[in-house]
Design a protein around this motif. Sequence first.
Motif, PDB file in Angstrom:
ATOM      1  N   TYR A  48     -84.900   8.238  10.182  1.00  0.00           N
ATOM      2  CA  TYR A  48     -83.960   7.482   9.369  1.00  0.00           C
ATOM      3  C   TYR A  48     -82.624   8.216   9.293  1.00  0.00           C
ATOM      4  O   TYR A  48     -82.558   9.430   9.422  1.00  0.00           O
ATOM      5  CB  TYR A  48     -84.482   7.337   7.941  1.00  0.00           C
ATOM      6  N   ILE A  62     -77.236   3.466   1.856  1.00  0.00           N
ATOM      7  CA  ILE A  62     -78.147   2.735   2.725  1.00  0.00           C
ATOM      8  C   ILE A  62     -79.015   3.722   3.503  1.00  0.00           C
ATOM      9  O   ILE A  62     -78.507   4.600   4.200  1.00  0.00           O
ATOM     10  CB  ILE A  62     -77.378   1.851   3.729  1.00  0.00           C
ATOM     11  N   ALA A  64     -81.522   3.762   6.592  1.00  0.00           N
ATOM     12  CA  ALA A  64     -81.736   2.838   7.705  1.00  0.00           C
ATOM     13  C   ALA A  64     -82.526   3.499   8.832  1.00  0.00           C
ATOM     14  O   ALA A  64     -82.274   4.647   9.205  1.00  0.00           O
ATOM     15  CB  ALA A  64     -80.396   2.329   8.235  1.00  0.00           C
ATOM     16  N   PHE A  75     -78.627  -4.464   7.412  1.00  0.00           N
ATOM     17  CA  PHE A  75     -79.389  -4.048   6.243  1.00  0.00           C
ATOM     18  C   PHE A  75     -79.525  -5.195   5.258  1.00  0.00           C
ATOM     19  O   PHE A  75     -78.807  -6.196   5.320  1.00  0.00           O
ATOM     20  CB  PHE A  75     -78.805  -2.799   5.575  1.00  0.00           C
ATOM     21  N   ASP A  76     -80.466  -5.052   4.363  1.00  0.00           N
ATOM     22  CA  ASP A  76     -80.784  -6.066   3.356  1.00  0.00           C
ATOM     23  C   ASP A  76     -79.627  -6.157   2.357  1.00  0.00           C
ATOM     24  O   ASP A  76     -79.320  -5.195   1.667  1.00  0.00           O
ATOM     25  CB  ASP A  76     -82.083  -5.670   2.657  1.00  0.00           C
ATOM     26  N   ASN A 126     -86.181  -6.489  13.878  1.00  0.00           N
ATOM     27  CA  ASN A 126     -86.962  -5.485  13.165  1.00  0.00           C
ATOM     28  C   ASN A 126     -88.143  -5.119  14.063  1.00  0.00           C
ATOM     29  O   ASN A 126     -89.026  -5.939  14.289  1.00  0.00           O
ATOM     30  CB  ASN A 126     -87.466  -6.032  11.826  1.00  0.00           C
ATOM     31  N   ALA A 171     -86.141  -7.484   6.267  1.00  0.00           N
ATOM     32  CA  ALA A 171     -86.390  -6.061   6.044  1.00  0.00           C
ATOM     33  C   ALA A 171     -87.849  -5.747   5.735  1.00  0.00           C
ATOM     34  O   ALA A 171     -88.233  -4.571   5.719  1.00  0.00           O
ATOM     35  CB  ALA A 171     -85.506  -5.553   4.905  1.00  0.00           C
ATOM     36  N   THR A 179     -86.206   2.217   2.771  1.00  0.00           N
ATOM     37  CA  THR A 179     -85.471   1.759   3.943  1.00  0.00           C
ATOM     38  C   THR A 179     -84.976   0.335   3.740  1.00  0.00           C
ATOM     39  O   THR A 179     -85.749  -0.570   3.449  1.00  0.00           O
ATOM     40  CB  THR A 179     -86.366   1.815   5.192  1.00  0.00           C
ATOM     41  N   LYS A 180     -83.656   0.154   3.910  1.00  0.00           N
ATOM     42  CA  LYS A 180     -83.063  -1.162   3.688  1.00  0.00           C
ATOM     43  C   LYS A 180     -82.600  -1.840   4.969  1.00  0.00           C
ATOM     44  O   LYS A 180     -82.221  -3.006   4.946  1.00  0.00           O
ATOM     45  CB  LYS A 180     -81.864  -1.039   2.745  1.00  0.00           C
ATOM     46  N   GLY A 181     -82.580  -1.099   6.068  1.00  0.00           N
ATOM     47  CA  GLY A 181     -82.059  -1.707   7.275  1.00  0.00           C
ATOM     48  C   GLY A 181     -82.277  -0.851   8.495  1.00  0.00           C
ATOM     49  O   GLY A 181     -83.191  -0.024   8.539  1.00  0.00           O
TER      50      GLY A 181
END
Length: 440
Positions: A48, A62, A64, A75-76, A126, A171, A179-181
């Motif tokens: 990440y 963020i 990611a 990202f979300d 994803n 996501a 983790t958002k993205g």
Amino acid sequence: MTPSQTLITLFIFSILSFSHATTAPPKLPKPKAIHLPIRKNQTTSQYYTTFVSGHPESPTIIDALIDLGSPSVWFDCTSYVSSSYNRIACGSSKCKKAKGSFSCLTCDSTPRPGCSNNAYGIFVYNPNPNYLTIQELGEDTITVYSTDGAYVWFSYDAPKFQFACADSVTADGLPGHNTKGLVGLARNENSLPSQLSSYFKLAKKFTLCLPSSSENGLGDIFIGGGPYYMLPSIEDQSLSLVTTPLVFNPNGPRLLSDGELSYQYFINLKNIEISGKHVAFSPSLLSFDINGVGGTKISTTIPYTILHSSIYKSLVQDFIKESSLKKIKRVQSVAPFGACFDSKTAPNTITGPAVPNIDLVLEGSNVRMRLYGANSMVEAKKNVICLAFIDGGVEPTTSIVLGGHQLENYVLEFDLTASTLGLSSSLLLKNTSCSHSRVY
């Protein structure tokens, strides 16, 4: 200190450094390179990075997933709030440059980032649930940090950075708790390194140093080139890299059908050796057929290298034979690995368990990636280590996918102008690794 705390510390440090200025802040020097941290989630074996996005009055941190082969950043945006966010309008020059899905999106809910009318849609992928969808393309300011190769220094704003503003469903399934993205590092204009190198006018190259653990420090993404210092070593690793061509799979996987070459990173693997002995398998598997099947790809989202069954079986058989010559005792296998050993019979060294070396022989003058025990083996359970390669079956799309475990603690420089991969020897040989604290 967690990666998020590290970035916040750097952000505050940057502000305090110039808090004495009562007028406009002094002009910062042009960065020679940009740095982003890498951490590893030990449960999922995924990597990440962390960055700050949005207006300075309401920044969002963020986390990611790093995906070497993905062409965009997303990202979300479900809870994303920023007064500086703008959607990319359909028909604009920016949407044509982005080469997305050729779709215009609408939204019936209250307008917010990710819910706009006449917004241009791009493909978002994803890799973990293997989910592909179309999401709104937007832009906002992100904050990144300069580096001299040893430490991170000043924070810089990169305005109008493009990313896909995704929904929460997209996501779902991302590994890790926060983790958002995802940040894509592919060779196209919308990837993270391409956008940052273009904005800061840096060399079109980026470098990865994947950590085997984040407990003692973080790994690195360098954008713009070296030097690369892996303290406590004082050697500039950029000076000792060997290079091999990055090759295009003419019919390989891509998200578009407009004739563009594959975004992903392939190399020419010529053969594999164990303890200096050639592993026998059909060389045709290392080339692409007319459908783009075959070859060797590099991946950051595959934890362990995946091999075509015929390559895998020969590798395991030869490795077991060479291990027995070293009096390394074989034990019952632990799924999904096919060859496991008693760790007490393979003494630990600076480069991991003392098992037979595996050489990946690459295109170029005496170019090879030597895998020592730290990268060829994995601890499956107490006192049991296993050969960290996976059987990919008899009909994989790619014959060999080099996974993250095999890439850890090597410096990997992707030069997008020269289309080459620069490769270091294992940093463990130099009493260092890809885990560092770079806060000055």
